[in-house]
Scaffold this active site. Structure first.
Site, PDB file in Angstrom:
ATOM      1  N   GLY A  56      31.201  28.131  46.634  1.00 45.75           N
ATOM      2  CA  GLY A  56      30.210  28.892  47.388  1.00 45.75           C
ATOM      3  C   GLY A  56      30.286  28.727  48.903  1.00 45.75           C
ATOM      4  O   GLY A  56      29.286  28.948  49.593  1.00 45.75           O
ATOM      5  N   MET A  96      34.763  34.880  39.582  1.00 44.53           N
ATOM      6  CA  MET A  96      36.016  34.846  38.822  1.00 44.53           C
ATOM      7  C   MET A  96      36.010  35.723  37.566  1.00 44.53           C
ATOM      8  O   MET A  96      36.847  35.542  36.691  1.00 44.53           O
ATOM      9  CB  MET A  96      36.354  33.404  38.439  1.00 44.53           C
ATOM     10  CG  MET A  96      36.544  32.477  39.629  1.00 44.53           C
ATOM     11  SD  MET A  96      37.770  33.093  40.798  1.00 44.53           S
ATOM     12  CE  MET A  96      39.270  32.663  39.937  1.00 44.53           C
ATOM     13  N   ILE A 142      35.965  39.693  35.880  1.00 44.10           N
ATOM     14  CA  ILE A 142      36.263  41.086  36.213  1.00 44.10           C
ATOM     15  C   ILE A 142      35.127  41.960  35.700  1.00 44.10           C
ATOM     16  O   ILE A 142      34.792  41.923  34.505  1.00 44.10           O
ATOM     17  CB  ILE A 142      37.616  41.503  35.611  1.00 44.10           C
ATOM     18  CG1 ILE A 142      38.721  40.699  36.317  1.00 44.10           C
ATOM     19  CG2 ILE A 142      37.855  43.003  35.764  1.00 44.10           C
ATOM     20  CD1 ILE A 142      40.076  40.816  35.674  1.00 44.10           C
ATOM     21  N   HIS A 147      39.377  38.419  49.130  1.00 44.62           N
ATOM     22  CA  HIS A 147      40.534  37.951  48.355  1.00 44.62           C
ATOM     23  C   HIS A 147      41.467  37.175  49.283  1.00 44.62           C
ATOM     24  O   HIS A 147      41.745  37.621  50.401  1.00 44.62           O
ATOM     25  CB  HIS A 147      41.263  39.168  47.762  1.00 44.62           C
ATOM     26  CG  HIS A 147      42.427  38.791  46.910  1.00 44.62           C
ATOM     27  ND1 HIS A 147      42.281  38.304  45.628  1.00 44.62           N
ATOM     28  CD2 HIS A 147      43.756  38.792  47.174  1.00 44.62           C
ATOM     29  CE1 HIS A 147      43.478  38.029  45.131  1.00 44.62           C
ATOM     30  NE2 HIS A 147      44.392  38.305  46.050  1.00 44.62           N
TER      31      HIS A 147
HETATM   32  C1  GRF Z   1      37.928  32.127  48.209  1.00 47.60           C
HETATM   33  O1  GRF Z   1      39.212  31.744  48.624  1.00 47.60           O
HETATM   34  C2  GRF Z   1      37.907  33.590  47.853  1.00 47.60           C
HETATM   35  O2  GRF Z   1      38.743  34.365  48.650  1.00 47.60           O
HETATM   36  C3  GRF Z   1      38.409  33.568  46.446  1.00 47.60           C
HETATM   37  O3  GRF Z   1      37.827  32.421  45.876  1.00 47.60           O
HETATM   38  C4  GRF Z   1      37.553  31.458  46.881  1.00 47.60           C
HETATM   39  C5  GRF Z   1      36.095  31.151  46.791  1.00 47.60           C
HETATM   40  O4  GRF Z   1      35.719  30.099  47.631  1.00 47.60           O
HETATM   41  N1  GRF Z   1      38.133  34.809  45.774  1.00 47.60           N
HETATM   42  P1  GRF Z   1      34.189  29.741  47.830  1.00 47.60           P
HETATM   43  O5  GRF Z   1      33.566  29.579  46.454  1.00 47.60           O
HETATM   44  O6  GRF Z   1      33.555  30.847  48.620  1.00 47.60           O
HETATM   45  O7  GRF Z   1      34.212  28.439  48.591  1.00 47.60           O
END
Ligand code: GRF
Length: 194
Positions: free
Chosen positions: A20, A95, A97, A114
């Site tokens: 997060g 995570m 879809i 992403h």
């Molecule tokens: C980030 O690198 C984002 O781009 C990817 O997952 C990671 C999430 O990190 N989709 P966080 O939970 O916001 O620290």
């Protein structure tokens, strides 16, 4: 996407699955007077997501739904979004879809961050793949969600140099810092049209 005219902030939900850190940066951004969003709701598919503690700390309502039964989870989430009059959905390390049906119901209003320079390296392990391919740059992308994974229209990208001694962990950290900067900019671009 409706334009933010500086009156009422756009009610926003952030979807997370893990740490997060992007959620935290979006919350801080939302507190700025010039920010067009108010984060009203945090959704997670993972009850152990560390990011849930961040939502608690900042007193933002959170809801957790297991995606074992995706259809019913999505139905409940859509109810929550409607009840809370959510207009914008920001995926931040989410995570799962989302189904075509879900995306259709929120068409053009779901965005994602992403950790690669899309269209390169859709999916997982982006940093490792960029390093293994000998790329000179990687980076991050904020894009709209459509029915194909990591393929929606690009809003903004930020390049990050890959150096020789980079491991995927080190590169991931450097890119994450840029994500925290890029996501708010992309939201401004979408809602204010900077
Ligand atoms: C980030 O690198 C984002 O781009 C990817 O997952 C990671 C999430 O990190 N989709 P966080 O939970 O916001 O620290």
């Amino acid at each position: 996407m409706k334009k933010f005219l500086g009156l009422e902030k756009v009610k926003t939900a952030v979807f997370i699955s893990g740490t997060g850190s992007n959620l935290k940066s979006l919350i801080k951004f939302s507190h700025k007077k010039s920010s067009p969003i108010k984060i009203q709701l945090v959704i997670s598919n993972n009850k152990k997501a560390k990011g849930l503690n961040i939502s608690k700390k900042y007193k933002i309502k959170n809801k957790v739904y297991s995606f074992d039964q995706k259809k019913s989870a999505e139905k409940k989430i859509l109810d929550d979004l409607n009840k809370n009059q959510i207009y914008l959905v920001c995926l931040a390390g989410f995570m799962k879809i989302l189904s075509k049906n879900f995306i259709k119901k929120f068409k053009g209003k779901i965005i994602n961050i992403h950790p690669s320079l899309l269209p390169k390296y859709k999916g997982l392990n982006t940093h490792k793949r960029a390093i293994n391919n000998g790329d000179k740059f990687s980076g991050c992308t904020v894009h709209f969600i459509n029915s194909k994974v990591d393929s929606g229209k690009i809003i903004l990208q930020k390049k990050v140099k890959i150096v020789k001694k980079d491991t995927s962990e080190v590169l991931a950290k450097r890119i994450l810092k840029q994500e925290h900067y890029l996501y708010p900019l992309a939201i401004k671009k979408v809602l204010i049209n900077l």
